[in-house]
Design an enzyme around this catalytic site. Structure first.
Site, PDB file in Angstrom:
ATOM      1  N   GLY A  18       4.571  47.679-100.028  1.00  0.00           N
ATOM      2  CA  GLY A  18       5.039  48.514-101.132  1.00  0.00           C
ATOM      3  C   GLY A  18       4.079  48.479-102.314  1.00  0.00           C
TER       4      GLY A  18
ATOM      5  CG  HIS B 193      12.425  44.681 -97.889  1.00  0.00           C
ATOM      6  ND1 HIS B 193      13.343  44.116 -98.741  1.00  0.00           N
ATOM      7  CD2 HIS B 193      11.275  43.988 -98.069  1.00  0.00           C
ATOM      8  CE1 HIS B 193      12.783  43.127 -99.396  1.00  0.00           C
ATOM      9  NE2 HIS B 193      11.533  43.024 -99.021  1.00  0.00           N
TER      10      HIS B 193
ATOM     11  CD  GLN C  86       4.333  34.663-100.715  1.00  0.00           C
ATOM     12  OE1 GLN C  86       3.965  34.791 -99.558  1.00  0.00           O
ATOM     13  NE2 GLN C  86       4.770  35.698-101.422  1.00  0.00           N
TER      14      GLN C  86
HETATM   15  O1  PAF Z   1       5.677  40.842-100.469  1.00  0.00           O
HETATM   16  C1  PAF Z   1       6.199  39.908 -99.841  1.00  0.00           C
HETATM   17  O2  PAF Z   1       7.392  39.911 -99.536  1.00  0.00           O
HETATM   18  C2  PAF Z   1       5.341  38.715 -99.452  1.00  0.00           C
HETATM   19  O3  PAF Z   1       4.401  38.425-100.426  1.00  0.00           O
HETATM   20  C3  PAF Z   1       4.679  38.857 -98.078  1.00  0.00           C
HETATM   21  C4  PAF Z   1       3.679  40.003 -98.060  1.00  0.00           C
HETATM   22  C5  PAF Z   1       5.737  39.081 -97.013  1.00  0.00           C
HETATM   23  C6  PAF Z   1       3.911  37.569 -97.733  1.00  0.00           C
HETATM   24  O4  PAF Z   1       4.745  36.464 -97.711  1.00  0.00           O
END
Ligand code: PAF
Length: 274
Positions: A145, A34, A58
């Site tokens: 990423g 990150h 998700q």
């Molecule tokens: O890659 C992630 O951390 C997540 O899938 C994102 C893009 C922040 C969406 O919740």
């Protein structure tokens, strides 16, 4: 750095912002992967916005939503050190207004193979939240990423299909010195599992060597990878082009080799762009 917790505050601030905005959406538990996205955003934009939101839509019912690592204090510190201008940390109840919302659907084919096949509905949730975040932040550039290669591809497709005026910046995978790709889920690994997980990057490194020596056959490469990862519980090894179509012959500069496997209850993904 200003921390923003409500949609109303973000919208009020956004109206007053001028200049380019670099946006890094995250689910927190920030690591060097990150940080490299944030640094990239910092170097190329007037204003940097990071979001931390563990997005419930998700995660599948049996997945790790409830125990997803949370490290708010450390994350805030990291963002401050990286000179983030705005850190957006909304509540679930403000991001979602009920169970019967207008939905975004991942494409029927590319959204339901590989990760989408193992985690049906996962990408619907990712696209839904990313679209909400894009509408709120209205970034110039958004940073993702390559580790989540399929996610990156689907977000790029959403931007194209829905005519969003946002530039998606693809960022390199960041690895530990021994090759393990950084992931917030690495904290779940026992010492033993962490050692075993090195077979993943080892097998991906082997693919580069093989391709450099002239090997182009996907089946041969997959078999060699399977041998190196024989101790792991492999969910899939896939060799695709950048449109996520499986290919039998490796095309240099247009190939992604993807792995998903499980170590105990921890699911890891990794890939190599060739
Ligand atoms: O890659 C992630 O951390 C997540 O899938 C994102 C893009 C922040 C969406 O919740």
């Amino acid at each position: 750095m200003k921390i923003i917790n409500t949609i109303e505050e973000l919208q009020a601030i956004r109206k007053k912002l001028n200049g380019s905005i670099g946006f890094v959406p995250t689910m927190g538990a920030l690591h060097d992967g990150h940080i490299s996205l944030i640094k990239n955003a910092r170097a190329n934009n007037d204003i940097v916005v990071v979001s931390i939101f563990v997005n419930p839509t998700q995660f599948l019912a049996h997945e790790d939503f409830d125990k997803y690592p949370k490290r708010d204090a450390a994350d805030k510190k990291i963002c401050e050190l990286c000179k983030v201008d705005y850190l957006f940390m909304p509540e679930i109840s403000s991001m979602y207004q009920g169970d019967d919302e207008v939905l975004v659907k991942a494409p029927k084919i590319s959204g339901f193979i590989l990760e989408g096949e193992k985690r049906p509905g996962h990408f619907d949730g990712v696209l839904q939240v990313v679209l909400k975040l894009f509408n709120l932040v209205q970034p110039t550039n958004a940073y993702f990423g390559k580790k989540d290669a399929q996610q990156l591809s689907l977000i790029s497709q959403m931007v194209k299909n829905l005519f969003l005026p946002i530039n998606i910046v693809e960022c390199e995978i960041i690895r530990e010195a021994d090759g393990l790709a950084l992931s917030s889920r690495n904290v779940y690994l026992t010492q033993e599992q962490r050692k075993e997980a090195l077979a993943i990057s080892k097998s991906l490194n082997m693919t580069i060597i093989s391709v450099t020596k002239g090997e182009r056959d996907s089946t041969t490469i997959k078999n060699k990878m399977q041998e190196i990862m024989s101790n792991l519980d492999i969910e899939y090894i896939a060799i695709v082009n950048k449109n996520f179509e499986e290919i039998q012959t490796i095309e240099v500069k247009n190939t992604i080799i993807l792995i998903a496997c499980k170590l105990g209850n921890t699911r890891l993904i990794d890939n190599m762009w060739i």
